[in-house]
Scaffold this active site. Sequence first.
Site, PDB file in Angstrom:
ATOM      1  CG  HIS A   1      47.403  54.920  50.745  1.00  0.00           C
ATOM      2  ND1 HIS A   1      47.465  55.145  49.534  1.00  0.00           N
ATOM      3  CD2 HIS A   1      46.426  53.902  51.081  1.00  0.00           C
ATOM      4  CE1 HIS A   1      46.884  54.051  49.070  1.00  0.00           C
ATOM      5  NE2 HIS A   1      45.878  53.225  49.847  1.00  0.00           N
TER       6      HIS A   1
ATOM      7  CD  GLU B   1      43.335  52.965  54.911  1.00  0.00           C
ATOM      8  OE1 GLU B   1      43.658  53.987  53.668  1.00  0.00           O
ATOM      9  OE2 GLU B   1      43.033  52.096  53.813  1.00  0.00           O
TER      10      GLU B   1
ATOM     11  CD  GLU C   1      44.203  51.935  47.182  1.00  0.00           C
ATOM     12  OE1 GLU C   1      45.109  51.768  48.103  1.00  0.00           O
ATOM     13  OE2 GLU C   1      43.280  53.329  47.548  1.00  0.00           O
TER      14      GLU C   1
ATOM     15  CD  GLU D   1      43.615  56.295  50.753  1.00  0.00           C
ATOM     16  OE1 GLU D   1      43.072  56.132  50.970  1.00  0.00           O
ATOM     17  OE2 GLU D   1      43.938  57.435  49.185  1.00  0.00           O
ATOM     18  CG  ASN D   2      40.808  61.343  54.866  1.00  0.00           C
ATOM     19  OD1 ASN D   2      40.734  61.754  53.011  1.00  0.00           O
ATOM     20  ND2 ASN D   2      39.253  60.866  55.476  1.00  0.00           N
TER      21      ASN D   2
ATOM     22  CB  ALA E   1      40.479  51.597  56.140  1.00  0.00           C
TER      23      ALA E   1
HETATM   24 ZN   LIG Z   1      44.541  52.513  49.392  1.00  0.00          ZN
END
Ligand SMILES: [Zn+2]
Length: 714
Positions: A347, A344, A366, A319-320, A317
């Site tokens: 984020h 996500e 992270e 995190e846009n 995945a």
């Molecule tokens: Zn991440």
Amino acid sequence: MAELHQRPTTLCCCRKVLPASGGRCGELGGAGPGPGAGPDPGAGGRCPPLDVASASNFHCFQLRHLHLDLRLNFAVKEMSGWLVLDLAPVRPGVQTLVLDSHPSLLIHSIDCKVPGSGQDGPVSLTYRVDPFTDYGSSLNISLPAAVKPSRLFQITVRYTTTDGPAIWWLDSELTCSQSRPLVFTQGHSVCNRSFFPCFDTPAVKSTYTATVRVPDGVTVLMSASRSSYSKQDRVFQFSMEFPVPSYLVALVAGELQHVDVGPRSRVWAEPCLLSCAVNKLGGSVERWLGVAEDLFGPYLWGRCDIVFLPPSFPIVAMENPCLTFIIASILESREFLLIDVIHEIAHGWFGNAVTNATWEEMWLSEGLATYAQRRITTEAYGTAFTCLETVFRLDALHRQLRLLGDNNPVSKLQVKFEPGVNPSTLMNLFTYEKGFCFVSYLSQLCGDVKRFDTFLRAYISEFKFSSVVAQDLIDYFLGYFPELKDAAVAQREGLEFERWLNGCGPPLCEPDLSAGGALTRPVQELCELWAGGDPPDPQALATFDLSSWSTFQTVLFLDRMLDRSPLAHEVMVSLSSCYSSLFDGLNAEVQIRWLQMVVRNSFYPDLPRVRAFLHKHTSRMYTVPLYEDLVAGVMKCVAVEIFYQTQSRLHPNLRRTLQQILFQTSAVAANQNSPALSLIPPSPSPSPSPSPQPPQPGAGTTAAIALRDVNVSA
Ligand SMILES: [Zn+2]
């Protein structure tokens, strides 16, 4: 207006983040931009960031906005159009603009407009492309004399880009519905320089807009806060009104449909996947957002949409902002889906709103996102579930440490890159889990998890839409808790902050996970039953009902049994008769671990299950670990056979990775999309698809171990 939200920052050479508008940096070298004229290392002595061709240059400008105008051509797999950068120099004497680019990106022309300079129209500029590393090149643009400090100027780059590392073209047979081709981009960490020329560093943020033209029937989505579509012109328009770094500019285009699952969230997927995706997520997204907002303050991005991508998506995945990208393969594993989506979402605060200014400190994104994810799951699903998931991941961290050794420099939270090292090599568990342990330690120091939530809320409020270094976090922490500063917690013996950040090896301490005991204890007891060397007593086994276990309990059990492999043949016979049929009905996260046990123990009776699994699954996360195990053991010929039978359904990048695994005697994972845990750079190469590099001198087998057994989200 975008400017209202914008808090532009630039990174000084001493790693302090400065407001770009007041871009003063006393430590900057006086030579100015240009080849070989980088800034003086300054007091911090660790800059400029070596992964950015524009490093000698990006702090000379304020990037106010970028615009992309692209036409997508699926038939020839090309994006063509132009990029417009709105820039203002922050100091005098700037004659060159250096951008990160990539050999797969073909520049047609570059021109410049300087409003108010008296020139009539755009002026054509001269430029030069220089080799930089195997993951990018350096685009040097000579600026006209009219460019002056603080005065806005506009650069337009006309270009075509094909199949660079950021851009994944999928033929229709590689999509889930197999009816239309699809394309997506993946910018993390340094790939977007092959999508558009940019300051490809997380230190520089700007708003962006985009106009994308596509054939009829294709839907385009971007990581943007607003979008619109003109059916007549087949044009999609996007606007991201909050500043983001280049790696968070993302696009996906294909046959995509959506269902709203909450007031600010919708699920996008190919039509054949949509109802499954919606059923699995349901109203959870809004619930998780609500929990996160209670903990860390308002969600800043407006939309929180999720798009499911075909199995060729190279990670789990991404995190846009406004639009999380996630692999459809995870849909069948409910608990992993839940953790990955929550991660996500976290984020949205940690990584996207406040970003690590250099990839050498990726833990700031992270580690904090992992901590935040676990605060959310604690509130939503309880402490025991969260502790179980943490035990599972910390087990994996220690496994990685055993493979790499305690003195491996990648185990530092503040890694120091050598020139040419691809920052993607930091996508390892230290970044996530050692970072998490440090954040947990900070939380422990303040004595109350809720007080620490309040601190994190204030941290986001203070630094939102900017990029920070670790010292910013630490200074803010000690300023927020003056009693801790007075108690000199940063220098506490054996737990010094400096040692946390710059020491190799395991976390200096780990959080207390005993609250997960009710879930982890049966797993440990079952492992011990099987550890004796002989098949356990059936009556004792009967007290464990794996069909009632959660996925994380089962995968923890299997991971620990994998650690004990090879096992006696009789034990494998007994394990297979107890569990193999049960695992057939469980999700892929469980199945792959059991099949790795089958392979590592050369247990031929269950080989048909390995074949069936590799015929069904075509994602990197479910193929690479099994192929690596097959090749390392006596079943290599089986792997070759399965590969030839399935290769037409694999993405070319994955096919290349598997070919390297199967047909190279070296254990080096050299594919550009398959980061290896090594800090040794490959040789610079101007080729867009670099051929595998031989092992570097000094890069022993431990340094070249690819990520395996690790389910890494971004
Ligand atoms: Zn991440």
